[in-house]
Every structure is written in C-alpha cells, then in structure tokens.
Motif scaffolding. Structure first.
Motif, PDB file in Angstrom:
ATOM      1  N   VAL A  88      -4.433  -1.556  -0.945  1.00 39.76           N
ATOM      2  CA  VAL A  88      -4.163  -0.231  -0.397  1.00 39.76           C
ATOM      3  C   VAL A  88      -2.732  -0.260   0.115  1.00 39.76           C
ATOM      4  O   VAL A  88      -2.381  -1.045   1.000  1.00 39.76           O
ATOM      5  CB  VAL A  88      -5.147   0.131   0.720  1.00 39.76           C
ATOM      6  CG1 VAL A  88      -4.763   1.466   1.338  1.00 39.76           C
ATOM      7  CG2 VAL A  88      -6.563   0.189   0.160  1.00 39.76           C
ATOM      8  N   VAL A  89      -1.896   0.585  -0.500  1.00 39.00           N
ATOM      9  CA  VAL A  89      -0.459   0.537  -0.249  1.00 39.00           C
ATOM     10  C   VAL A  89      -0.085   1.549   0.824  1.00 39.00           C
ATOM     11  O   VAL A  89      -0.419   2.731   0.718  1.00 39.00           O
ATOM     12  CB  VAL A  89       0.304   0.859  -1.559  1.00 39.00           C
ATOM     13  CG1 VAL A  89       1.809   0.882  -1.305  1.00 39.00           C
ATOM     14  CG2 VAL A  89      -0.062  -0.146  -2.643  1.00 39.00           C
ATOM     15  N   ASN A  90       0.602   1.082   1.856  1.00 39.13           N
ATOM     16  CA  ASN A  90       1.096   2.008   2.877  1.00 39.13           C
ATOM     17  C   ASN A  90       2.540   2.416   2.610  1.00 39.13           C
ATOM     18  O   ASN A  90       2.899   3.575   2.751  1.00 39.13           O
ATOM     19  CB  ASN A  90       0.986   1.362   4.264  1.00 39.13           C
ATOM     20  CG  ASN A  90      -0.467   1.077   4.613  1.00 39.13           C
ATOM     21  OD1 ASN A  90      -1.359   1.845   4.252  1.00 39.13           O
ATOM     22  ND2 ASN A  90      -0.712  -0.039   5.284  1.00 39.13           N
ATOM     23  N   ASN A  91       3.348   1.424   2.253  1.00 41.69           N
ATOM     24  CA  ASN A  91       4.748   1.694   1.931  1.00 41.69           C
ATOM     25  C   ASN A  91       5.115   1.043   0.615  1.00 41.69           C
ATOM     26  O   ASN A  91       4.670  -0.073   0.328  1.00 41.69           O
ATOM     27  CB  ASN A  91       5.660   1.115   3.018  1.00 41.69           C
ATOM     28  CG  ASN A  91       5.998   2.164   4.041  1.00 41.69           C
ATOM     29  OD1 ASN A  91       6.571   3.200   3.707  1.00 41.69           O
ATOM     30  ND2 ASN A  91       5.628   1.892   5.287  1.00 41.69           N
ATOM     31  N   ILE A  92       5.954   1.710  -0.146  1.00 43.21           N
ATOM     32  CA  ILE A  92       6.407   1.131  -1.397  1.00 43.21           C
ATOM     33  C   ILE A  92       7.875   1.497  -1.571  1.00 43.21           C
ATOM     34  O   ILE A  92       8.268   2.645  -1.351  1.00 43.21           O
ATOM     35  CB  ILE A  92       5.549   1.615  -2.583  1.00 43.21           C
ATOM     36  CG1 ILE A  92       5.845   0.812  -3.842  1.00 43.21           C
ATOM     37  CG2 ILE A  92       5.724   3.109  -2.849  1.00 43.21           C
ATOM     38  CD1 ILE A  92       4.775   0.976  -4.923  1.00 43.21           C
ATOM     39  N   SER A  93       8.720   0.522  -1.912  1.00 45.97           N
ATOM     40  CA  SER A  93      10.152   0.828  -2.066  1.00 45.97           C
ATOM     41  C   SER A  93      10.728   0.022  -3.215  1.00 45.97           C
ATOM     42  O   SER A  93      10.298  -1.119  -3.474  1.00 45.97           O
ATOM     43  CB  SER A  93      10.912   0.502  -0.783  1.00 45.97           C
ATOM     44  OG  SER A  93      10.655  -0.840  -0.409  1.00 45.97           O
ATOM     45  N   VAL A  94      11.671   0.621  -3.891  1.00 47.30           N
ATOM     46  CA  VAL A  94      12.233  -0.009  -5.087  1.00 47.30           C
ATOM     47  C   VAL A  94      13.143  -1.165  -4.705  1.00 47.30           C
ATOM     48  O   VAL A  94      13.848  -1.111  -3.710  1.00 47.30           O
ATOM     49  CB  VAL A  94      13.011   1.036  -5.907  1.00 47.30           C
ATOM     50  CG1 VAL A  94      13.503   0.433  -7.210  1.00 47.30           C
ATOM     51  CG2 VAL A  94      12.135   2.256  -6.170  1.00 47.30           C
ATOM     52  N   ILE A  95      13.083  -2.197  -5.525  1.00 51.18           N
ATOM     53  CA  ILE A  95      13.878  -3.400  -5.286  1.00 51.18           C
ATOM     54  C   ILE A  95      14.844  -3.592  -6.450  1.00 51.18           C
ATOM     55  O   ILE A  95      14.460  -3.437  -7.606  1.00 51.18           O
ATOM     56  CB  ILE A  95      12.953  -4.637  -5.182  1.00 51.18           C
ATOM     57  CG1 ILE A  95      12.102  -4.571  -3.918  1.00 51.18           C
ATOM     58  CG2 ILE A  95      13.759  -5.934  -5.218  1.00 51.18           C
ATOM     59  CD1 ILE A  95      12.868  -4.781  -2.636  1.00 51.18           C
TER      60      ILE A  95
END
Lengths: 326, 326, 326, 326, 326, 326
Positions: A88-95
């Motif tokens: 369950v993803v709360n935050n996702i950011s591109v790397i």
C-alpha cells in the motif's frame, strides 16, 4: 534515504513492514472506484521478483508523472493477503535512473565480462576463410553492437537470463565447439565458429534489458532468429560497399545455420538443419542452454528437497541430489 | 569358382550378365504357378544391397535345403525390368559360412577396433567413484560381452550401421564428453562417463549381425534401452554376490541416464531427462549420431548433385556443397 | 486431546476456528522476515486435502525437531484469505506415528482386501503353462512383496488412488480378462493372465504410501513400467538358481506386454503393442482405469450440477446425470 | 467356359499364362496412343487382389459397353513386368451379375450369419429401459436395413473387412459387454447395449459392398459416425409419429456414445467420451477391432517368418510366434 | 430499489462498498461450517464479470428458495481479499425475470439486428438452385428458430460472444462470400451461400443464452456441428412430406460443408474439407471469427500497453499499436 | 527436325515408338557396367512429365558435353517396362536454349500477364501511407525484379505451379482484399495491401524456373519467407540512402505479416500472427492457394470418376461432381 542504505529486495519483504526504497514501477493504471475516488494499481519490481502495489486516493497528476516503466521511490507499508504480499503506497516519487544501483534490478553473470569477450575474440580468430573472417571482424568492429552483445541476457526466463548471459552462452558454446571440432574432421570448422558467434546476435535487438528483461516490440514481432539474419546481411552489404564480397554460397550456408539452430519448426526455426555444421550448432546451443537451465532451476529451488518443482518447459521435475557425494 | 576371385558386388551387377558368386539368401519362399510348377522367390544380398531372385522349375528338396537366411553360391543371369535388376537363378548351392569373406557382406568400421577399445578403457578409467568404477570394470571383465561390444553395429540403418559401429559411436561420445566436461563443472563427470559407456550396451543383444544387420526377436520386443538397463542390473547383482554394493541412488541415477537418453517419449525413452548428466548424455549421443548420419548420407549419394535425396528421418534434403573450399 | 476425539478433516475446517488436531506436516521451510524474525512455512494435510500453515516467531530448534514429512499435533487458528484457509500455528509437537489413525490420512479401498487377494490367487491359478505358473508363484511366495501389493495405491492421483487400489485394479482386470478370453480363442490366455498380474507390480516400488501418496526417488527416475520388468527378471533369475528356467521367448513375450501396456509412446511405453496379448492387456488396463477415473470424478464433484468440472486428463467435462433413472 | 470351372484367383495367376475367366473390371479409361490408336487401361479384380489390364487396338464401342465397375469375361494372357503381372486383354465381354459367384469377389465371414443375428436379438433383448427398447426394436423391425446390417463389412481394409463383418463385430462387442457389465455396476447397461448395437449402423450406408468394398459418395462426404446418428434420429422421429417419445436426455446420451466412440478427435470423433458408458463402448470397439486386425494380419502373412511385415496403422511389425506352444 | 436506479456493474464495485442491486446468482451451494452453522457459497454475476459471494448464517429455506441460476436482489457489502473482491451477503431475495434489464446481464451486438436479418434474407435470395432455395426458405419460415437465430451468441467466450453474435457472424460471412465469389468462378456459389447460412445454425440449440452464456446439456454432448446437420436433415424431411425432394447428392454436398467447416479434426470437424465450397466456407468462417476475436481482445485490454496479455487460444500476445496513425 | 514440327509431349509417348524430339535432360550420371562399358542414366522431361532415359555404349565425351540440366535433341526408341516407359537413347545432342519453345517445357498461366500486372499496380496504388507507398514503389521501379515477379511460379508443386503463377496468386489475393476490407473497418488496409504484394516476393529468388520448376540452393537453405523479408529490408535501406525513412514500427508491422503468413510454426512461419492485418493476409493467402490447389487437382484427374485420387497435402480425396448441375 541515503545512498549507502542497502536495498531491501522484493523477496525479503515480510508482512506488515514499513517500506521506503527504490523499485521499478511497471504497468501503472489509473482506475476509479465506484465512489469516484481515483487509485493507481501498479507492479513494483526488482531483480528478485515483483509485488502488486495500490495507491489509494491518487490523483491524475501523480499518475501522469509516473514513468511507464521506470524507477521510483516508494513509501508505504506491506500487507499480507493469503500468502502473497501487496504494498500500500502512501508516497511515490520519480528517481533519476542514474542514481540507482542497476545491479539491484537486473541479475548479472557471475563471470568476468571483459575476459569472456577477449576469449571470444581469440576463439573466432581461428576462422581462416577470409570472407567469414571479414564478416566476423565487421561485427567485432561495431563498438555499439559489441557493447550490447556483452550486456544482453541470453533470454527473458529460461536460460542465461541475466546481464551478460548472451556473452556467457556464446563464449561457452565456442569453447565446446573448439573442444569437439577435432573429433569431427568432415565438419567445416569456420562455419561452425562463425555460426555460433552470430546465431543469437539478434537478441541484442530482440530483448530489452535496461531496467528489466522483456521483449522489444520489434523483437516480439520479428524474433531473434530473423533479426540475426538481417544483421548478418546488413554487415555483408557494408563489406560489399568496401569491396569485400561474401559469396552467396557462403552467406547462404551461414544463414542456414542461424535459421535452423532451434532444430524444430515448433521452436520457431523456419528451416530444419540440412548440413553437418547446422546440426552441430543446434546441438551445442541446446546442450549449453539446457545445462544452464537445469543448474539454474536446481540452484533457485528453495528448501532442501531432492526434487525441484515441475519444470513446464522440460516436462519433468529435476532431481538435484548429488548421488556421488554422499 | 576360385577363392581368389573378387566378389562381384550387388550394386555392380549390370543387366544381361552371367552371375556366379556367393550371396546371402534371405526370405526364400516356395510358390507354385497356376500350372502347378514350383518356383522359389528370394532376396540375394551382400553389403551393397539386395536384388530379387527367381528360381523357376524348383523342387521342394532344393527349397528345404536352403538356409533361411544363409550363404549360397548362385549361378544364373541378371535381367533388367524397368530400372531394377532381377536374378534368374539356374543353380543354387549352400556354402559353408566359414568359407566366405564376411567383409563382403557386412560393412565394417574404417577405424582400428583394438585401438578404439584400448582408448575406451583409458577414458572410463577416469571414473573415480568406486561403485561406478566397479560396475564398469564388471562389464570390461566380461570377455564375451566385450567381444560383442567391439563387433555390434550402432544401428540397422540410420547411423553407425556397420560392424564396430557401436564401439566407434561409444568411443567418440566418450571423447566428446572428456573434451567438454571441464566446461560444465556442476555436472558429475563419473555418471556421464559410465552413462555413455553403458547407454547402448543392450544393442549387443538387440541386434543380429552375424550375416546381415537386423533385430533379434528379443530386441524387437524389448528394445536396447530396456535391455541395457537389465544388463546393468544384472552386473550390479553379480557385484553384490561378491560383496560390492552399488547403492540404489547411484544405480537409479545411472539407470535414469540410460532410460532417458533418447530425450523424447516418441523416440522410445520411457523417461525424460531430469538431471544435468542425463541431458548431457542425450545431447552427445544425438550430436554424434546425427553427424555420422549426415556425413554417411552425403558420402553414399551417387552423382555430383549439391543435394542428397530426401532424408525421411531428418525431414529435409542435405546440402553437400563444401562452400568454403571453392 | 483424547484418542477418541474424532479427527477434524482438513476439508471440514471453516474460517476463524480453533484448531487442535493431528495432521501430516510436509515441506516445512524455515524463513526469516526482514526484521530477522524466524518463521516456519509448511503444509498441513490429511486425506481430504492440505492447507498452508504459518508459525510466526519460530525457532531453529522447533524447525529441526519437525519431521519432514511426519505427523504433528497442531494448535492454532484458521484464518480465511480470499476463499482459501490458512492455519496460524501457535504450538506444534511431534506425534509417534504408531499413535495416529492412518485411515485419517490415506484413503482406502472400500472392498475387502483379503477376499480380493484370495480371488486373484484363484484367477492366476488358471495359468497352465508351467514356466509362467512358476514365475507367478514366485511372486505369490514373496510375502513382503505381496503385502505391498495388497497395500499400494493404483496411482497418486488419477485412478485407484487409495490404499489397496493396485490390488483392486489388478483384481478387476483379471476378472474382465477371464470373462472375455473365451471370446478371443486365438489369444494365449496364460500370457494375458500373467501379464495383468504383473503389469503394474513395480508400483509397489514406484510409489510411496506410508503417510501420503507420492513417488519414491527411484520411482520418479525409473518408472513403474521398467521397475515391473526388473522385478520379473529378478524373479526369473531366482527361479533359475533353483533349476527352473523360464525360456527367453516366454520371458520376452511377457516382458513385451509389460513394456507396451500404456499403448502409446507419449504415455511412457517404450514399445508399442505387437501381439494380440499385449493389445488385450493394454485395453483392459485402460478400460478399468478410465471407468474408475470417471466414476471417481463424478462421485467427488460437490453440488448437484449435471456436469463435473473440466477434467484435464480427459480433455472434457463429465456428464453425471443418470438419464435412464428419471 | 463352363459354370463348374473353378475361378482362377488373381493371386494365383503366374506369368505367361492364358487367361479366360470372369473378373470385376474397375476404372476403365479409354486412351489413345500418339499414333492415334485407341486402347483401354483398366483394373481387373477379385477378392484376392487386382491386376492392371491393357486392351490394345480397342474401339470406343467396346469401351462404352464396359460396366464401370462390373463383371466381365476376360480372354487374354498374363505378362510379367518386373515382379508384377499385367493382363493383355484380347477379348472382353459383359457378364450378367446374376451369373457370377459373388463369393469369388467378396470375402465373407466364416461364422454363421443367421445365428449371430439371432444372438444379437437376444443380447439386446436385455435392454429394460422402454425408450431404448422401442428404439432398438424399431431398427430390428426394418427388414431392409437389417439385411444390410447382416451383409455390410466392418470396414474397407483394416478390420472385419468381409461380408458380414459389421454383424460379426457388433455381435462380439455385445458379448464382451454382457460379460463385463456385471463388473462395473455404476455403468448404465442399457445405454451400453443400445450404443454398441447402433454405433456403426451407418456403415450400411457409408460402405458399398455389392461388387467390391469401397465408400459410397455419401459415406465419403459424411462418414459412418454422423450417418449412424442421423439414422438414430430418424428412427426416433418415426417412433414419435406413433406416440412413443424417446426423451431428449436419453437420445442425447445415446447419441454421445455414437459420436465419441472413436475416442480421439484425430480418428474422426467430433466429441470426446464424457460418460462411463461412452468410455466403455469406445474401449470394447477398439479392443475387438484391434484383435481382429492383429489376428488377420498374422493369418494373411505369407511364409513362416516370426514377424509380419510393417503394419502402418499400428506403427509396428507383429510377432506371431506362439511362444507357449513350443 | 427504484427501477430507474442505474445498475452497478460487477466490474465497478470497489472494496468496502455497500451493495444493493440485482445480480444473477449461479451455482449456489449450501455448506456447513465445522460448528454446524450453515452458509451459502455462490457466484454473483452480470455481463461484466462475476464475484464470489458468501452468505453466513444462512438457512436451508433461503437456499431452497434460490433460483439455480436466476436473478436475485443482493444486499450486503464488498470485501477485498488480495486483489479480488468478495461480496458478503446479508439479504438475498428472488426477482421476477420480467423485472430485470436483460442488457445488464448479457452483452449485445452493437449492430441493428433487424437490418442484419433483412440483409441476410436478401443475400440468400441470390441462391438459384430450387432445392437449396426451398431448404433455406424452410428455415426462414420457422419463426421460432429465426428468433433464436437472431438472438443466439456466436460463442461462449472466444468470438462474437454476445446476443446477436451468431446473426452478426453469419451476416458478415455472407457479405464476404458475395464479395469474393465472382473471383472464384469454379466455386458453386449457391452451395457456399446455403452452407454459410446454415453452418452454425445448431448453435441455437447448443448454447443457452437466456441469463448468461453457457452450453446446454445437449449442446455439450452433441455439439453444434452435428446439431446443425440434424436440423438440416429434419427440414429436408419436412420438405419431402410436402413433395419437395432435396436430392441426396445436394444434401450430401451441403452436409459436408457443415461437417468440415472447422477444417481440422482436432477442432471437432469429423470430416476434412473435400470440395472447393467446403474450403471456402471454412476460410471465411475462420477469417471472420479470428478478426472479431483479435479486435475484441484488443478492445477489452485495459491500460494503454501496446500489447494485450497472452491469448491462449492464439498462442501469442496481440500487438495493438496502430502503426500507420502516428 | 523442322521447327514447325509439333512437340511430342512426354505423356503422349506410347510403347515401341521412335523418338526424335527436344527434351530437357536432368541429372545425367555416367556409370559403368561390370564389363567396363560406360552408359548414361538420365531423366528426359517436358512440362507434362518425365521419363527415365538410358544411353548404352556412351563415352565420357558425350557425358561431359551434356548440359546438367539443359535442352537436348534425343533420338532413340521408347520401351515399355511394366506400365512405365523408358527411352533408349541412340543419339543425343545439345540444343541452343534460344531455339526451343519454352512453353513446351513450362506450364504458363492462362491469364493475361500484362493485364494482371497493370491491375496490381492500380490495386496497390490505393495505399495512402507515404512510407508504405514509397516502399511498394521502390519494388515496382525495380524492372529486373518485376520481370521475375511476372514470370515466377507460385510454387513447385502444390498450387499456382506455372509461369506467372506468383503474379496470378498475388493479383487474386489483392482483389479479394479490396473486396472484403470495407467489411473490416478496424483493419489497416494499407498494411494488408502492402503485405499481400510482398508476402511471396522472395519466391523470385527461392525458385528456379528457367527450364523447369525447382528450388535454388539459396531458396532451399533460406526459404521464401525469410528471403521476402531480406528483400523488404534491402529496399528500405535503399530508400533511406535517398532520404526516405520507413519507420521501424511500420517496417516491423509489415515484416510481421510476411513472417507469419503461413499461420503455423509447422508450415515454416517463425512467428504466429499477432495483428488483425497478419491474420487477414494469412487467411486470404491460404484461401486462394487452396482453391487453386483443389480446382487444379480436380482438373488434372484423368477419367471421369467423381473423386480424385488421395491428396496427401490435404489429407483427403476431393469430390468433383458438380451436384447443382445435374
């Protein structure tokens, strides 16, 4: 998150753990619940496997920003359903891809790539026929292609499925050929060596292996057998523009080896072997691939059972007890 | 007819020639014409082929005296029908087998049998596992069997179909194995060497090769794969009576190699390969057999066409132009 | 827990129940979570099926003490995930196999084993040929083997998959043979009867059936067809040491029946039927197996639908409406 | 030519004999040589085989008068080419079919047709279900059809290929069913008996057997499986007009037996067996056909070899030594 | 619940939602937990898919009242397990089928049914042969059958799997035939048109499509190919009672088209195509079915990947990028 | 021999005729009889068939002078053996190929080649996509290739096996496509038209058709599917040198059509169809080829039987009665 932190591999994540790490996101889809709330379904992967991910209360902006596929930092929590896990993803950011440790995502040959490539050059240097020699050298001189040849996997799943796998497989096949050719004096050695060197060269274009192993569109539509043949023809045409002609009979005999090296129509060979050289390349290829496949399956099997699970591609379980060492 | 006279081979007989030579008679049948006259239909053979023969105005006594099969002196004349020849027999008389030149009737390996057998003994002497070593030595000590092993053909038709063919095939496979085993360190070499030595040993019982190549009744009903296994079990039991036990796990792993060495159910293997060793023996066997089959078919093709006729067992014609030598 | 307590069968356990009963534990694996906590994954089984089990906060000592496989008392709780159940194990302790009710773990023929075996003895007593009679008697005299013959299942999954199944299958096949042999006077009845009695005798060694049905290593590597043949040869050799020779032709014809009784290469027969007797045994075997398989699948199907689910091995669903009884 | 003269069978004619006898002429074709002379090519047959015939210097009138096919008196001479014979025809004249001995042209069951048919009536009289009974009786009451049922062969080539063969095959299958049905109490016996009686009834329309065995146009286009089904439906409709309804479920279950009785798609069954009854009819049919085919092939083999020639339809030679009788 | 409320489709239900809507209940089973509590397991469906349902604390009365299958109002709540949903049912009550919106449950062709049927009538009106014309008209005159013909789906899963699919498929095939028949002047157009019109007519009886798509018992046992043939024969017999005879040769040629239109034995055709007309119908059928199957699979694929998932029936993924439109 | 003399076709030669005409000599072999006399065995052919020829008392000079293959004037006599003829050659002399009537040796389409080619140009002119248009035009501009395209047969044996056959087949396929494409609006028409135009273009290199139909060495080793692909790639590269780039996605989609147009692996397609366009080309190709094959086989069948002989490639006889025309 510090660069020195060890990556937590997908197959190490237990239930109910906090997740904060870099993974490869694949096939993200934006969906809406019946209440109209948006959420994102996705797969999160590294070289050890993949898990389903769900980001509830997502926005279209988040979805659009996601690479498809690409590397992301994921913050969230693992939850267990049945025996499988879901994140369950709360935050996702591109790397930025340059920041990741690619070896966390792509398995890699355990052998020395440079050394194998040097040995391959020595092995094909045994070719005496000037036309085949010129053709092989034309390939060796293509730096970009050789870089891919040293990087590509041998396959997506079954055998040599790791970075450098194509190189390792070709290298080993050449060594087998050199070892047994003296026992078969009627076989034209130069054709066998050139045939082995080039038989899978199209995998550099068939497969995609920058973030994970998969097929390129072109690879899926054309296949590596025919791609290899196209590359051989292209190089022969390049040679011709410089005044070196590979005769049609030589080119045909080499092409035939490539086209027939899967040995059976149902394995995608549009021609059956019709020369001793084609038979030899077919058997050396199959031998090397199957031994790699068998030993990999045996190594990967968890637990200490004497048998692996059912191997669909082989039609049997594999026995891994080393009976002579008891 | 003098002993020094050269044998006129079946494939040398032209139309309208007088015939007076020794041939192998096979499947003679006594028939009667509608007028009540008796005649004998038969095949007359040597190692180069066979022709139909007809003896008109035969008697039951002549028929009964004929060996079925056996060697006979035939006097008569060749007649051409269409493109085939037939021999009209005037006189036929039984010849003592000890008087014939067996090499006129059975093709023979061109290699040195004693030397190959000596090399085989050295190659299997590399086996270190004491149980496999004892088992192999038990076979080597069986003089009668080893004599047959050095004499038997590798097959009736397709490959190594000549006296000494089984030996030559086994010898070459062992050399291939020794050449490539260092490249596959996970493979248990002793099992491969013992497996190759014994994989076709049942052909000594499956095939009949005293006058021509054919199957024994027992060979036709049981097959060499299972016969090889029975022989291995028998030798293991003999060892046991002398206090040397081959453990069941070792015997099973070796037996599995033998049972699976044809690689596919439809080629008569009751088990598919399930160990790296079984895969290796399967591929070395198939490689060596096919290269022999291809080069034989190319050698036997009359004329100078670049292609052989259709090879039913391979699903293709074979290309025999040596493209690198032009 | 009292011995008189009824066993709660795996397929009776509902979600959210307390579990305290004896089960067979299989393939336990010790794993560690990413936090470093150890847990044990396992399967818990009885004759009605199996469930996944998880013991969290396990120790290496607990893991080592577990039989692999073996009987254990399990205390814990069932939890539902999706439509499947999982057992969370709080306590697990080894149980002496002598204390369990084996019939809770292994299905058993509903017929009378002693009576079937007595009838089999009478049926094979019809064999008149002295050599075949001696061979069959040699098997009947082997008490240990006959005990296994009366106990072994007919297979792991498809047909007669219960204790006594091999006996029941052999018994029924002999009865069919005796019923129809008079209608086929050209068929050599003694060969058919001996062939049926021995065709699957190797299943006593191929299968393991003390705690659950599975294949022995040896069975997996060799198979019951070849094992049956080895046993027949061994018994024939024993007879020979006592002066009774079974002629090679008789042994070959019997062996051929055993080797070809699956009828097709792809079902593991290394030989195709080549005698009327071999065809008869093949068809009687297949008829009896398929009727058992069909009626079992129909009996096991839950609900009252007129059709079973898809039967992979048959390539169809089965229709179970009894159309004549409406 | 006198009626009492014995027919000279095709397989008794030797080379260089005068021919004057009645044969079946098939596929006569009028051709012209390059000089413009007309000649007739034809086949001349009886139940033992066929020979090519040539009538040189023929006229269009002679050709037109020939039956295609039909019986003719042939006067001429046999000539040998290679090992085959050809008949050069000098005179050819049409013969009234009523004058010939049909048994010279069509092989015939060696069993008593009337007795077999009586027994079949008794065997199907065991059917208790009133609908199936009525359906079967409807067939039995069709005199014309039953006459054909007693006459038709079981096939053109492979098994029961003689007048009365369909009857003999059906009769034997019913006897097998009655013998083994008590051993399979779950199988609905009435369906099996009706299914066997009717499974090949369409062969009466599929095959032509008045002068030689061949397929009717309709038989070739539709096949006996579907023809049998059409006949069953037609009879059920006839019953309905007289107030007896065969329920759809009963008709479907019976139809399914007929449609699936070849057991595999590749043998022309459009459905795979999906009931125990369908499996039983499939196996009894195959058993009876194969035993007949094997014993016929063994009987027909000339000479005294222990093996027949290669049997294409069985994928093997057949072993005909009677090993128990030595 | 108001009639005007929009149906919440199965594939729109998210986790944790209240459910109160009409669904099709299928395969309800009454089970009891180990504590003796009864519960009902069931599937709840509409045209977009199905979910598992569980009603805990059920009674036998509730179970008995349920249609099997049929329409019910379901009140409860959705729960997520793993990635799948399950509906926990609190209340369930039977709904009169006349009250439901059938289009919520069965997908429907997007084309105009009446218009397609009118066009079909015009297309088959091109048939000139009076016998085939009469036969086709006999079908067109059967109002009940034509209603089913306009309603039946083309299949349960693979292609044209929606109400009106059989009509749409037949309509399109006829249009293809009319477009290409002028290019093949040797092909007998009337047979092709009649063959297409009738080739799948048996699907009206093979398939059940009042609440969901499935096979009837009779369809499963007999199949639409043979059912179509039976219907053609029945209509031909009806014509005969009115004095119009369809000659056997015409009926056979038409029947042959129907029987062979799957082209291969393994796809359930009991005959292979043996006329140009049969080949044409086979290819037009396969072309139209596969194009429909491919475009449906491409349309149904969620997300915007260039490839669909693996298509088992086609042995490949499908590429859906429209390469010419970029 | 005068040029105006009509050629006596091989299939018109009767037994015992004087022969003096031009034939194609193939596969001449110089052999020696056992007496040391040299003779030449050869085949003599024209478009209607071939006969064996024998020239006794030949010399090496005569043999060396013979074309292999090529046209020769043959003087000699026909002799009949069995039903076959053989030509005994007295004189043989080489003929300048420019002097012969090629239509005596190669069958030719009955349609107007120029007209078909003009129509093809119009049909492919419908292609709107500029890249595909440029690629197709590049082929049309290759005069040499287009000449071969108008001349090549469609195959050696099965279908369109005559000069102009490739053109006729491609022409008809394009007409079928244009007729049905409006019925399948989702299919990208340009890809289908270009795919059809180029799908068999490699047959111009695969087949040899200057004197008789056979495979080139290169054709036998590579096959027309892969040759077509190589030609498409070569033309695309040529375009690129002139600044016109065919995008990889477009080239891949077109290449995929070519590679998959045999539809199944076992027919030599290394890829299965994965786009609607590929499916459409596959079915149009197969439809057109099979209709041509069926009508040819029916036309060639001698006599007036309602059935052709067995067609091995179709697995059936063909029915040629025109049932609607009686």
């Amino acid at each position: 998150m510090e660069a020195m932190m060890a990556h937590k591999f997908i197959n190490e994540i237990g239930p109910g753990e906090t997740v904060d790490d870099i993974y490869l996101v694949r096939e993200p889809i934006l969906r809406s619940t019946s209440k109209g709330d948006l959420y994102i379904a996705m797969f999160l992967c590294d070289k050890t496997g993949q898990l389903s991910g769900r980001m509830w209360q997502a926005t279209e902006a988040v979805y659009k920003a996601l690479p498809k596929p690409g590397f992301v930092r994921v913050q969230g929590r693992s939850e267990l359903y049945q025996n499988n896990l879901q994140i369950v993803v709360n935050n996702i950011s591109v790397i930025d891809p340059s920041k990741i440790h690619i070896e966390d995502f792509l398995a890699r040959t355990t052998k020395d790539v440079d050394q194998m490539f040097e040995e391959i050059k020595k092995l094909v240097a045994r070719i005496k026929n000037p036309q085949l020699k010129a053709l092989v050298d034309e390939f060796l001189a293509d730096k970009e292609l050789m870089k891919n040849f040293c990087t590509a996997p041998g396959g997506v799943k079954l055998h040599h499925d790791y970075i450098g796998g194509l190189l390792e497989h070709t290298h080993n096949m050449l060594r087998v050929a050199v070892a047994i050719l003296p026992l078969y004096p009627d076989v034209q050695a130069d054709l066998v060596l050139a045939g082995i060197f080039l038989h899978d060269i199209g995998k550099t274009e068939e497969l995609s292996y920058d973030m994970a192993f998969s097929y390129t569109d072109s690879g899926q539509l054309i296949g590596h057998i025919v791609k290899s043949l196209l590359m051989v023809n292209q190089k022969a045409q390049q040679l011709l523009t410089r005044g070196m002609q590979v005769e049609q009979t030589v080119l045909d005999a080499l092409s035939h080896i490539i086209l027939s090296h899967h040995g059976e129509y149902e394995f995608g060979s549009p021609k059956l072997p019709a020369t001793a050289e084609a038979f030899m390349v077919y058997y050396i290829d199959d031998l090397d691939a199957k031994i790699n496949q068998v030993t990999s399956a045996i190594d990967k099997e968890p637990g200490d059972s004497d048998w692996t699970g059912w191997q669909n591609a082989l039609g049997t379980k594999l026995y891994r007890k080393r009976v002579l060492e008891e």
